[in-house]
Design an enzyme around this catalytic site. Structure first.
Site, PDB file in Angstrom:
ATOM      1  N   ASP A   1      13.052-151.300 -11.635  1.00 11.41           N
ATOM      2  CA  ASP A   1      13.641-150.966 -10.773  1.00 11.41           C
ATOM      3  C   ASP A   1      12.536-149.992 -10.267  1.00 11.41           C
ATOM      4  O   ASP A   1      12.431-148.720 -11.502  1.00 11.41           O
ATOM      5  CB  ASP A   1      15.264-150.316 -10.687  1.00 11.41           C
ATOM      6  CG  ASP A   1      15.816-149.623  -9.428  1.00 11.41           C
ATOM      7  OD1 ASP A   1      15.538-149.249  -8.857  1.00 11.41           O
ATOM      8  OD2 ASP A   1      17.368-150.317  -9.426  1.00 11.41           O
TER       9      ASP A   1
ATOM     10  N   SER B   1      18.147-150.257  -3.686  1.00 11.64           N
ATOM     11  CA  SER B   1      18.711-151.273  -4.785  1.00 11.64           C
ATOM     12  C   SER B   1      19.699-152.398  -4.350  1.00 11.64           C
ATOM     13  O   SER B   1      18.864-153.566  -4.879  1.00 11.64           O
ATOM     14  CB  SER B   1      18.367-150.719  -6.295  1.00 11.64           C
ATOM     15  OG  SER B   1      17.582-149.750  -6.663  1.00 11.64           O
TER      16      SER B   1
ATOM     17  N   THR C   1      21.266-153.431  -8.369  1.00 16.64           N
ATOM     18  CA  THR C   1      20.701-154.370  -9.262  1.00 16.64           C
ATOM     19  C   THR C   1      21.255-155.616  -9.876  1.00 16.64           C
ATOM     20  O   THR C   1      21.293-157.057  -9.481  1.00 16.64           O
ATOM     21  CB  THR C   1      19.071-154.150 -10.372  1.00 16.64           C
ATOM     22  OG1 THR C   1      19.178-152.955  -9.108  1.00 16.64           O
ATOM     23  CG2 THR C   1      18.436-155.522 -10.275  1.00 16.64           C
TER      24      THR C   1
ATOM     25  N   GLU D   1      16.570-156.723 -15.665  1.00 18.24           N
ATOM     26  CA  GLU D   1      16.502-155.180 -14.932  1.00 18.24           C
ATOM     27  C   GLU D   1      16.002-153.840 -16.315  1.00 18.24           C
ATOM     28  O   GLU D   1      16.872-153.398 -17.365  1.00 18.24           O
ATOM     29  CB  GLU D   1      17.691-154.429 -14.114  1.00 18.24           C
ATOM     30  CG  GLU D   1      17.124-153.711 -12.804  1.00 18.24           C
ATOM     31  CD  GLU D   1      17.974-152.893 -13.278  1.00 18.24           C
ATOM     32  OE1 GLU D   1      18.021-151.692 -11.621  1.00 18.24           O
ATOM     33  OE2 GLU D   1      18.870-152.959 -13.140  1.00 18.24           O
TER      34      GLU D   1
ATOM     35  N   HIS E   1      12.978-140.720  -9.521  1.00 15.22           N
ATOM     36  CA  HIS E   1      14.094-139.841  -9.113  1.00 15.22           C
ATOM     37  C   HIS E   1      14.297-138.084  -8.838  1.00 15.22           C
ATOM     38  O   HIS E   1      14.014-137.191  -8.326  1.00 15.22           O
ATOM     39  CB  HIS E   1      15.841-140.229  -9.006  1.00 15.22           C
ATOM     40  CG  HIS E   1      15.700-141.727  -7.707  1.00 15.22           C
ATOM     41  ND1 HIS E   1      15.171-141.255  -7.085  1.00 15.22           N
ATOM     42  CD2 HIS E   1      16.139-142.477  -8.212  1.00 15.22           C
ATOM     43  CE1 HIS E   1      16.273-142.925  -5.722  1.00 15.22           C
ATOM     44  NE2 HIS E   1      16.409-143.190  -6.907  1.00 15.22           N
TER      45      HIS E   1
ATOM     46  N   ASP F   1      12.423-153.810  -6.950  1.00 14.51           N
ATOM     47  CA  ASP F   1      12.836-153.719  -5.738  1.00 14.51           C
ATOM     48  C   ASP F   1      12.287-152.917  -4.876  1.00 14.51           C
ATOM     49  O   ASP F   1      12.203-153.725  -3.490  1.00 14.51           O
ATOM     50  CB  ASP F   1      14.251-153.534  -6.312  1.00 14.51           C
ATOM     51  CG  ASP F   1      14.337-152.475  -7.259  1.00 14.51           C
ATOM     52  OD1 ASP F   1      13.601-151.806  -7.696  1.00 14.51           O
ATOM     53  OD2 ASP F   1      15.625-151.282  -6.903  1.00 14.51           O
TER      54      ASP F   1
END
Length: 603
Positions: free
Chosen positions: A290, A331, A384, A490, A499, A537
């Protein structure tokens, strides 16, 4: 009104300065500070400890200007600096004086200093002295008196020594710093790296000044991020800049942006015997990092001795990630594209833009005799993993999303967020799921494992080898069923690192992901007919890598954003028909390529 505005501005700038000072281990020299839109306060807000004002003596006044033509009668050393400092101390905006003024005399030293001495009598209560050791110091630069005259001046006045020749007999007690033109040492423009012999000359001079226990500054030096970092690393005491706020912001974040990997991971060497083989696809393993863009992968590569399991692979391409309703996907839409082969709106899980449910890979592949499982370092209601079992238009509706898990075609799920499924436990049992408390031996047909009630810790917070061990368990569990299987794995927190603009999180989470990748590649080598797909993603953070050092496993990351970006993401494939995943294509094509290969077995 002007006074109120000025005071408010000072208060805001003071708050900014205090925040910057909490984290900085560097010192800035605000060069020609009087040219700033807000002189003094701009430098003060950035935490600059050396603030420069050029002074011209004209008609008995000390004008803040570089040349006579630029003199403005309202801009004096008093109005721009001394008065604001005195008022700031009085009002409490300035809590203490942790800076000095570097006064660059543009007119003859002795007469200009006479006027300065007279002017400073009005500010005696804020000046440095034996009685006031935390008072304001002035360092005289430009036109200066002879060194033998330095002692004749008061305690608050120091001098800027400007010579490569340094000796014990200089009046060091009155020398505030040593300054020289950077061009005496190097022609470097601040791009790339300094030529080594020039860098060594700069370093040697810094070390020489430090041997006399004095501070050093270079004027005329490059004024860029690369330069600020280079001078910081070399130990320049006052980094010269015309952009103090930008320099402070960059240097204060170096500790977060630079990461050194403490331990190298071994890399598995793929056999490539089955890579691209036209053998029927029996198992499909989709690994999603991710937020994992090319820079994130590169940062882990350079931090791990210039090698990763992922970068051993030969079949690769790029995926376009746009959502149905937005250039930049989230996502939910990104994972839905992989799970269903259809574009959808951001925030939607397993439904089309109109809200109609879409079949996902576990649903579809069940019709072809496949078992399936999902693993995540996120909560299982995260966007996800949920895209592979849920059908809901809003990713944050955890209760509604959780209700889809018992109805899913999954045979295995492992992840966090158990508390979100408290009302679904009976339904999960009725659906045939055995809820386990560890990844030990089991004869159950369907397994659910909530590793944590809420979020799992990050890798650097003590998650351990959870992802590797979960992946190894899932491969063994699904293989024992003696049926084809689909597994989605994931690594969720590479995205969190983007982030948070956290280099340590990005690198450590990517390296953790790479261990799971090694486990899957090894499984593919041992099980011909396995197709491994590794992608993301979307990218998060707009990450770049301005500098690094492979020998010390160190990288510096820079960030354009704290959100997702629309840049293409890499896709890697290994095993049966891996070459089908070369090229540049939409994220939806991953689903259709998988289904094409699965259907080939039937035909």
């Amino acid at each position: 009104m002007l006074k109120i505005f000025s005071l408010s501005l000072c208060l805001l700038l003071s708050i900014f300065q205090l925040a910057a000072q909490d984290s900085k281990t560097f010192q800035l020299h605000s060069h020609n500070d009087y040219l700033q839109t807000v002189p003094f306060w701009t430098a003060y807000s950035a935490g600059a400890t050396s603030i420069e004002v050029d002074v011209i003596l004209q008609d008995g006044k000390l004008m803040a200007a570089h040349e006579v033509e630029s003199i403005n009668p309202k801009r004096t050393i008093e109005s721009l600096y001394l008065d604001p400092i005195a008022e700031g101390l009085k009002s409490g905006v300035i809590s203490k004086i942790d800076f000095h003024l570097l006064v660059d005399l543009k007119t003859s030293a002795y007469p200009t200093l006479e006027v300065l001495l007279e002017s400073m009598k009005d500010y005696s209560d804020i000046l440095f002295s034996q009685e006031n050791p935390e008072g304001l110091k002035l360092i005289i630069s430009g036109n200066r008196p002879k060194p033998e005259d330095y002692e004749k001046y008061p305690a608050w006045m120091f001098f800027d020594y400007q010579s490569k020749v340094l000796s014990e007999d200089l009046p060091w007690e009155k020398i505030g710093m040593v300054s020289l033109s950077f061009r005496q040492f190097s022609i470097w423009n601040g791009k790339g790296r300094m030529v080594e012999d020039q860098r060594k000359a700069v370093q040697d001079f810094i070390d020489l000044v430090h041997s006399f226990d004095k501070l050093v500054r270079f004027w005329g030096s490059p004024d860029s991020k690369s330069a600020w970092k280079a001078f910081y690393n070399m130990g320049e005491d006052y980094i010269n800049t015309d952009h103090p706020i930008a320099a402070a912001e960059y240097l204060s974040k170096l500790g977060e942006n630079v990461y050194q990997n403490p331990a190298l991971q071994d890399v598995y060497q793929p056999k490539f015997e089955v890579d691209g083989a036209k053998t029927p696809v029996e198992n499909v393993i989709l690994l999603i990092g991710d937020g994992n863009g090319l820079a994130q992968i590169s940062s882990a590569l350079f931090s791990n001795g210039n090698q990763l399991n992922l970068t051993q692979l030969k079949n690769m391409g790029f995926v376009k990630t746009q959502a149905a309703d937005d250039f930049t996907t989230d996502s939910a839409a990104g994972a839905t594209a992989y799970a269903t082969g259809e574009k959808t709106n951001n925030r939607a899980l397993g439904v089309d833009p109109a809200g109609k449910a879409l079949e996902n890979l576990p649903d579809v592949l069940d019709g072809y005799g496949f078992s399936s499982g999902i693993i995540t370092t996120d909560q299982l209601t995260g966007a996800t993993p949920a895209s592979f079992y849920a059908h809901h238009p809003e990713r944050d509706d955890s209760d509604q999303i959780a209700a889809y898990l018992p109805k899913s075609k999954l045979d295995l799920f492992i992840g966090g967020g158990g508390a979100k499924f408290s009302s679904e436990m009976e339904n999960l049992h009725e659906a045939g799921f055995t809820m386990v408390e560890n990844l030990g031996e089991t004869s159950a047909e369907r397994i659910g494992y909530f590793v944590a009630n809420d979020a799992l810790p990050k890798k650097l917070e003590g998650r351990g080898d959870y992802l590797l061990e979960s992946t190894a368990f899932a491969l063994d569990f699904l293989a024992k069923k003696k049926t084809p299987f689909f597994l989605m794995v994931e690594a969720a927190n590479i995205d969190s690192g983007g982030h948070e603009n956290s280099s340590s999180m990005i690198v450590s989470e990517m390296l953790d992901f790479d261990q799971a990748i090694a486990e899957v590649i090894q499984f593919a080598d041992q099980n011909p007919g396995t197709l491994v797909i590794i992608t993301a993603d979307h990218e998060t953070g707009g990450v770049s890598i301005p500098q690094g050092d492979i020998a010390s496993s160190t990288v510096e990351l820079a960030y354009h954003s704290d959100d997702h970006t629309g840049i293409m993401v890499p896709i890697f494939a290994y095993g049966a028909h891996a070459d089908e995943f070369r090229g540049v294509y939409e994220n939806t094509e991953v689903f259709h390529k998988i289904m094409k290969l699965v259907k080939m077995n039937i035909e």
